[in-house]
Design a protein around this motif. Structure first.
Motif, PDB file in Angstrom:
ATOM      1  N   LEU A 290      14.397  -3.673  -0.785  1.00  0.00           N
ATOM      2  CA  LEU A 290      13.135  -3.151  -1.312  1.00  0.00           C
ATOM      3  C   LEU A 290      12.217  -4.309  -1.662  1.00  0.00           C
ATOM      4  O   LEU A 290      12.689  -5.387  -2.034  1.00  0.00           O
ATOM      5  CB  LEU A 290      13.393  -2.343  -2.585  1.00  0.00           C
ATOM      6  CG  LEU A 290      14.368  -1.174  -2.461  1.00  0.00           C
ATOM      7  CD1 LEU A 290      14.586  -0.533  -3.825  1.00  0.00           C
ATOM      8  CD2 LEU A 290      13.840  -0.143  -1.472  1.00  0.00           C
ATOM      9  N   GLY A 291      10.924  -4.083  -1.548  1.00  0.00           N
ATOM     10  CA  GLY A 291       9.979  -5.140  -1.905  1.00  0.00           C
ATOM     11  C   GLY A 291       8.760  -4.573  -2.604  1.00  0.00           C
ATOM     12  O   GLY A 291       8.480  -3.359  -2.537  1.00  0.00           O
ATOM     13  N   GLN A 292       8.065  -5.449  -3.306  1.00  0.00           N
ATOM     14  CA  GLN A 292       6.778  -5.064  -3.892  1.00  0.00           C
ATOM     15  C   GLN A 292       5.831  -6.249  -3.700  1.00  0.00           C
ATOM     16  O   GLN A 292       6.189  -7.391  -4.009  1.00  0.00           O
ATOM     17  CB  GLN A 292       6.943  -4.766  -5.385  1.00  0.00           C
ATOM     18  CG  GLN A 292       5.678  -4.206  -6.021  1.00  0.00           C
ATOM     19  CD  GLN A 292       5.813  -4.122  -7.550  1.00  0.00           C
ATOM     20  OE1 GLN A 292       5.750  -5.142  -8.236  1.00  0.00           O
ATOM     21  NE2 GLN A 292       5.990  -2.918  -8.063  1.00  0.00           N
ATOM     22  N   TYR A 293       4.633  -5.979  -3.195  1.00  0.00           N
ATOM     23  CA  TYR A 293       3.746  -7.122  -2.911  1.00  0.00           C
ATOM     24  C   TYR A 293       3.105  -7.656  -4.183  1.00  0.00           C
ATOM     25  O   TYR A 293       2.846  -6.902  -5.123  1.00  0.00           O
ATOM     26  CB  TYR A 293       2.696  -6.783  -1.844  1.00  0.00           C
ATOM     27  CG  TYR A 293       1.655  -5.748  -2.191  1.00  0.00           C
ATOM     28  CD1 TYR A 293       0.482  -6.075  -2.873  1.00  0.00           C
ATOM     29  CD2 TYR A 293       1.820  -4.421  -1.794  1.00  0.00           C
ATOM     30  CE1 TYR A 293      -0.484  -5.118  -3.161  1.00  0.00           C
ATOM     31  CE2 TYR A 293       0.862  -3.454  -2.083  1.00  0.00           C
ATOM     32  CZ  TYR A 293      -0.282  -3.810  -2.779  1.00  0.00           C
ATOM     33  OH  TYR A 293      -1.225  -2.856  -3.070  1.00  0.00           O
ATOM     34  N   ASP A 294       2.910  -8.961  -4.199  1.00  0.00           N
ATOM     35  CA  ASP A 294       2.265  -9.600  -5.347  1.00  0.00           C
ATOM     36  C   ASP A 294       0.850  -9.042  -5.468  1.00  0.00           C
ATOM     37  O   ASP A 294       0.134  -8.972  -4.467  1.00  0.00           O
ATOM     38  CB  ASP A 294       2.160 -11.118  -5.137  1.00  0.00           C
ATOM     39  CG  ASP A 294       3.536 -11.753  -5.062  1.00  0.00           C
ATOM     40  OD1 ASP A 294       4.507 -11.141  -5.549  1.00  0.00           O
ATOM     41  OD2 ASP A 294       3.628 -12.862  -4.484  1.00  0.00           O
ATOM     42  N   GLY A 295       0.476  -8.660  -6.664  1.00  0.00           N
ATOM     43  CA  GLY A 295      -0.876  -8.143  -6.859  1.00  0.00           C
ATOM     44  C   GLY A 295      -0.908  -6.624  -6.937  1.00  0.00           C
ATOM     45  O   GLY A 295      -1.911  -6.041  -7.344  1.00  0.00           O
ATOM     46  N   TYR A 296       0.183  -5.979  -6.542  1.00  0.00           N
ATOM     47  CA  TYR A 296       0.227  -4.509  -6.586  1.00  0.00           C
ATOM     48  C   TYR A 296      -0.067  -3.992  -7.992  1.00  0.00           C
ATOM     49  O   TYR A 296      -0.809  -3.035  -8.186  1.00  0.00           O
ATOM     50  CB  TYR A 296       1.606  -4.033  -6.105  1.00  0.00           C
ATOM     51  CG  TYR A 296       1.923  -2.583  -6.405  1.00  0.00           C
ATOM     52  CD1 TYR A 296       1.267  -1.555  -5.736  1.00  0.00           C
ATOM     53  CD2 TYR A 296       2.887  -2.239  -7.360  1.00  0.00           C
ATOM     54  CE1 TYR A 296       1.549  -0.215  -6.014  1.00  0.00           C
ATOM     55  CE2 TYR A 296       3.174  -0.905  -7.637  1.00  0.00           C
ATOM     56  CZ  TYR A 296       2.503   0.095  -6.960  1.00  0.00           C
ATOM     57  OH  TYR A 296       2.788   1.408  -7.240  1.00  0.00           O
ATOM     58  N   ARG A 297       0.492  -4.706  -8.993  1.00  0.00           N
ATOM     59  CA  ARG A 297       0.335  -4.219 -10.374  1.00  0.00           C
ATOM     60  C   ARG A 297      -1.035  -4.549 -10.975  1.00  0.00           C
ATOM     61  O   ARG A 297      -1.315  -4.153 -12.097  1.00  0.00           O
ATOM     62  CB  ARG A 297       1.414  -4.841 -11.262  1.00  0.00           C
ATOM     63  CG  ARG A 297       2.803  -4.424 -10.841  1.00  0.00           C
ATOM     64  CD  ARG A 297       3.798  -4.997 -11.801  1.00  0.00           C
ATOM     65  NE  ARG A 297       5.027  -5.336 -11.116  1.00  0.00           N
ATOM     66  CZ  ARG A 297       5.968  -6.114 -11.618  1.00  0.00           C
ATOM     67  NH1 ARG A 297       5.817  -6.656 -12.807  1.00  0.00           N
ATOM     68  NH2 ARG A 297       7.061  -6.354 -10.946  1.00  0.00           N
ATOM     69  N   ASP A 298      -1.858  -5.289 -10.224  1.00  0.00           N
ATOM     70  CA  ASP A 298      -3.202  -5.572 -10.745  1.00  0.00           C
ATOM     71  C   ASP A 298      -4.075  -4.323 -10.741  1.00  0.00           C
ATOM     72  O   ASP A 298      -5.086  -4.251 -11.426  1.00  0.00           O
ATOM     73  CB  ASP A 298      -3.906  -6.646  -9.895  1.00  0.00           C
ATOM     74  CG  ASP A 298      -3.165  -7.974  -9.960  1.00  0.00           C
ATOM     75  OD1 ASP A 298      -2.288  -8.092 -10.855  1.00  0.00           O
ATOM     76  OD2 ASP A 298      -3.437  -8.852  -9.122  1.00  0.00           O
ATOM     77  N   ASP A 299      -3.715  -3.346  -9.942  1.00  0.00           N
ATOM     78  CA  ASP A 299      -4.455  -2.082  -9.920  1.00  0.00           C
ATOM     79  C   ASP A 299      -4.350  -1.440 -11.306  1.00  0.00           C
ATOM     80  O   ASP A 299      -3.245  -1.211 -11.807  1.00  0.00           O
ATOM     81  CB  ASP A 299      -3.799  -1.186  -8.846  1.00  0.00           C
ATOM     82  CG  ASP A 299      -4.465   0.170  -8.705  1.00  0.00           C
ATOM     83  OD1 ASP A 299      -5.056   0.661  -9.691  1.00  0.00           O
ATOM     84  OD2 ASP A 299      -4.378   0.754  -7.612  1.00  0.00           O
ATOM     85  N   PRO A 300      -5.508  -1.177 -11.940  1.00  0.00           N
ATOM     86  CA  PRO A 300      -5.462  -0.648 -13.315  1.00  0.00           C
ATOM     87  C   PRO A 300      -4.730   0.696 -13.428  1.00  0.00           C
ATOM     88  O   PRO A 300      -4.258   1.049 -14.497  1.00  0.00           O
ATOM     89  CB  PRO A 300      -6.941  -0.481 -13.696  1.00  0.00           C
ATOM     90  CG  PRO A 300      -7.715  -0.663 -12.443  1.00  0.00           C
ATOM     91  CD  PRO A 300      -6.863  -1.390 -11.461  1.00  0.00           C
ATOM     92  N   THR A 301      -4.621   1.432 -12.310  1.00  0.00           N
ATOM     93  CA  THR A 301      -3.929   2.726 -12.388  1.00  0.00           C
ATOM     94  C   THR A 301      -2.412   2.582 -12.219  1.00  0.00           C
ATOM     95  O   THR A 301      -1.677   3.557 -12.321  1.00  0.00           O
ATOM     96  CB  THR A 301      -4.465   3.714 -11.327  1.00  0.00           C
ATOM     97  OG1 THR A 301      -4.287   3.126 -10.031  1.00  0.00           O
ATOM     98  CG2 THR A 301      -5.938   4.024 -11.544  1.00  0.00           C
ATOM     99  N   VAL A 302      -1.956   1.357 -11.940  1.00  0.00           N
ATOM    100  CA  VAL A 302      -0.507   1.112 -11.818  1.00  0.00           C
ATOM    101  C   VAL A 302       0.003   0.569 -13.146  1.00  0.00           C
ATOM    102  O   VAL A 302      -0.554  -0.384 -13.673  1.00  0.00           O
ATOM    103  CB  VAL A 302      -0.219   0.102 -10.682  1.00  0.00           C
ATOM    104  CG1 VAL A 302       1.228  -0.344 -10.689  1.00  0.00           C
ATOM    105  CG2 VAL A 302      -0.596   0.689  -9.333  1.00  0.00           C
ATOM    106  N   PRO A 303       1.046   1.188 -13.716  1.00  0.00           N
ATOM    107  CA  PRO A 303       1.547   0.710 -15.008  1.00  0.00           C
ATOM    108  C   PRO A 303       2.051  -0.741 -14.926  1.00  0.00           C
ATOM    109  O   PRO A 303       2.636  -1.127 -13.911  1.00  0.00           O
ATOM    110  CB  PRO A 303       2.724   1.645 -15.317  1.00  0.00           C
ATOM    111  CG  PRO A 303       2.717   2.707 -14.283  1.00  0.00           C
ATOM    112  CD  PRO A 303       1.800   2.324 -13.185  1.00  0.00           C
TER     113      PRO A 303
END
Ligand code: BG6
Length: 482
Positions: A290-303
């Motif tokens: 599994l992976g998550q891209y760097d910057g994904y959590r910068d979206d204000p709607t993402v906890p």
């Protein structure tokens, strides 16, 4: 097509899906003569208070058309068919009003002999499906003396796991029977996905080779070169497995791996899909990356601290006579280095290869679903010239070149037409959906419990290197030098 009055009701008419997909698909069908002005009426329904013209204005920009007089006229005629009704999704008054509008349209058109057909397209979040369906069942069923049908189109996410999906299915089943429910998976409307059964079962080349004796591994890949872009809030609740793999890629998997159906009847095809899904073994956690891209959590709607995967590679193994031992590698990711969806069938090495061509790679048959639909076979040939050496080359069928005059229809266009025709072949049956959730639910629960944290990867990359390592462990050999 049957004739008679057709009412298409788009619920969630002011939302994104309706604007970007549903209305443009309806417009394309209209332009091509599949929807006739003297039969069809289109109703938009949503909570926003607005007029018919406001809705027309909102969707106008999404309908692609030429500049000629004829094109402009057909656009105007299409927009004139659209009426808007405002109401909430649990309001009796709203749905009574909607029914009144539909019935009036049917009365006006009654001089036109035929049936009354009502198609409800739910371009809505699934949380409101049960209440909307209850309202349709109570207030919007065809009550006139005209014969006809009522059909409901719904789209994923159908629940978050086996239990929640079954609950939703049961709620809908109390209101409508399976023949009235059209569960869309838009991948089933793509040209090259629809081509899979033809390729497999109409070509002597493939019939005898399509099994564990000849095929080493199969990859079904989806990549996007952009992130969740404004959809972070939705996406974070679901993650890449529920968004892409459990539905789109698994549907493609079924068509690649299923046995030959008795006939092309929708029930026969779907019976075989269910069987192959039921033959999939439990997913081994060591065969998941599994992976998550760097910057994904910068979206204000993402906890903050979200561990939702935006990338996954999962190996499926089928326990049956045809496929025992052949890994099916399903891979999907957002914010990668390219946008592409393809099926890559890699064949085994030639035994006793006197040319030692193995170093170039293996025979592969690739079906590129998008972009630029194509299929090609990688094969070893003599390198042209004086020397006796080999290279890996391609037999290539690119649709853009071969079928220059054909405009490939949009998936939604085709699927809406199927709904009007009453053809359920390219829609997901309830037992198919259940079998799909059975495969992924244990893994999803592990992920939700934080047992399999995602590895971070750079946007614009190939995803985590661990995924390539998993591919190699599963037996995939990178091909070179063509
Ligand atoms: C949708 C997913 O179902 O499919 C999106 O929710 C994804 O996340 C989209 O972007 C991809 O569809 P297509 O047809 O562009 O491959």
């Amino acid at each position: 097509l049957e004739t008679g009055c057709l009412s298409v009701v788009v619920l969630g008419a002011s939302g994104d899906l309706a604007k970007k997909k549903t209305f443009p698909a309806l417009f394309n069908l209209f332009r091509q003569g599949f929807l006739q002005s003297n039969e069809v009426h289109i109703f938009g329904y949503a909570r926003t208070k607005m007029s018919d013209d406001d809705l027309r204005e909102r969707i106008h920009g999404y309908l692609s058309h030429g500049k000629g007089d004829e094109e402009m006229e057909s656009l105007t005629n299409f927009l004139q068919l659209i009426k808007y009704v405002s109401g909430s999704y649990d309001s009796e008054d709203g749905f009574r009003l909607l029914d009144k509008e539909i019935s009036e349209h049917e009365l006006v058109r009654k001089s036109h002999p035929g049936t009354s057909r009502r198609l409800f397209y739910l371009a809505l979040p699934p949380s409101v499906y049960p209440s909307v369906c209850k309202m349709i069942r109570s207030y919007c069923m065809n009550q006139s003396d005209l014969s006809g049908w009522t059909r409901i189109v719904v789209e994923k996410p159908f629940g978050k796991d086996l239990a929640s999906s079954e609950e939703l299915s049961s709620q809908l089943a109390e209101l409508f029977n399976e023949e009235q429910l059209y569960r869309i998976d838009h991948y089933l409307g793509k040209e090259l996905v629809q081509n899979l059964l033809v390729l497999r079962f109409a070509n002597r080349f493939f019939v005898p080779l399509w099994n564990r004796d000849n095929i080493d591994n199969v990859q079904i890949v989806f990549r996007e070169d952009f992130g969740t872009e404004g959809r972070g809030g939705y996406f974070d609740e679901y993650g890449i497995i529920r968004d892409i793999i459990q539905n789109h890629l698994l549907q493609v998997f079924c068509l690649v791996a299923m046995e030959k159906p008795v006939s092309l009847k929708p029930e026969h095809i779907r019976d075989e899909k269910v069987k192959v899904l039921q033959s999939v073994m439990p997913i081994a956690p060591e065969e998941v990356v599994l992976g998550q891209y760097d910057g994904y959590r910068d979206d204000p709607t993402v906890p903050d601290g979200s561990s939702t995967p935006t990338f996954a590679t999962v190996v499926l193994r089928i326990h049956n006579e045809r496929w025992e031992g052949v890994p099916f590698i399903l891979k999907a990711g957002k914010a990668l280095n390219s946008r592409k969806a393809e099926v890559r069938v890699q064949f085994k090495d030639v035994p006793g290869d006197i040319f030692r061509s193995k170093k170039h790679g293996r025979n592969e048959f690739v079906i590129r679903l998008q972009p630029s639909e194509a299929m090609y076979m990688k094969l070893t040939v003599k390198k042209p010239g004086l020397q006796m050496s080999t290279i890996l080359s391609e037999l290539d069928l690119s649709y853009g070149q071969r079928y220059q005059d054909v405009k490939i229809p949009e998936a939604y266009e085709r699927l809406i037409l199927d709904t009007i025709r009453g053809d359920q072949q390219h829609f997901v049956r309830r037992d198919e959906l259940r079998a799909a959730w059975e495969i992924f639910t244990p893994l999803l629960h592990k992920i939700d419990n934080g047992e399999l944290p995602p590895i971070s990867y750079k946007p614009g990359s190939r995803g985590p290197a661990e995924a390539d390592e998993l591919l190699a462990r599963a037996g995939y050999v990178q091909t070179h030098g063509y």
